[in-house]
Design an enzyme around this catalytic site. Sequence first.
Site, PDB file in Angstrom:
ATOM      1  N   ASN A  30       0.545   4.276   1.395  1.00 60.66           N
ATOM      2  CA  ASN A  30       0.947   5.163   2.510  1.00 60.66           C
ATOM      3  C   ASN A  30       1.581   4.309   3.714  1.00 60.66           C
ATOM      4  O   ASN A  30       1.733   4.484   4.745  1.00 60.66           O
ATOM      5  CB  ASN A  30      -0.317   5.951   3.082  1.00 60.66           C
ATOM      6  N   CYS A  31       1.924   2.821   3.448  1.00 57.45           N
ATOM      7  CA  CYS A  31       2.439   2.196   4.432  1.00 57.45           C
ATOM      8  C   CYS A  31       4.162   2.102   4.292  1.00 57.45           C
ATOM      9  O   CYS A  31       4.797   2.038   3.314  1.00 57.45           O
ATOM     10  CB  CYS A  31       2.017   0.733   4.347  1.00 57.45           C
ATOM     11  N   LEU A  32       4.760   2.436   5.301  1.00 58.48           N
ATOM     12  CA  LEU A  32       6.186   2.588   5.251  1.00 58.48           C
ATOM     13  C   LEU A  32       6.973   1.185   5.290  1.00 58.48           C
ATOM     14  O   LEU A  32       6.438   0.298   5.866  1.00 58.48           O
ATOM     15  CB  LEU A  32       6.476   3.511   6.802  1.00 58.48           C
TER      16      LEU A  32
ATOM     17  N   PRO B 205       0.785  -1.360  -0.003  1.00 59.20           N
ATOM     18  CA  PRO B 205       0.044  -0.231  -0.081  1.00 59.20           C
ATOM     19  C   PRO B 205       0.655   1.281  -0.037  1.00 59.20           C
ATOM     20  O   PRO B 205       1.829   1.188   0.726  1.00 59.20           O
ATOM     21  CB  PRO B 205      -0.865  -0.247   1.271  1.00 59.20           C
TER      22      PRO B 205
END
Length: 100
Positions: free
Chosen positions: A98-100, A96
Amino acid sequence: MGDSENYLSKLPDWTPESAEQQAARHDIVLTPAHIDILMVARAFYREFGFSPSMRPLCKSVADCLGVEMGRSIYLNQQFPGSPAKLVALLAGLPKPKNCL
């Protein structure tokens, strides 16, 4: 056929067996409930063209599998750490955005 974090680069390469192999690396034994959640994430990807982050994942799971399974606490219990990221990995989807 994946990147350095083992996310698949070719979505059709995914199988439930590949998900089980990836899950074992994260000390997760996949149950039918896990597979159902992975299938919801794959359906989300087919519809929208991107992997669901946590909030859309919760909503999609709740809509498809029921409110209890769509709760973030439940998803965290099933996919510890970063559920959206781990679901994407196990579902053979890109990480995804916006997942770091």
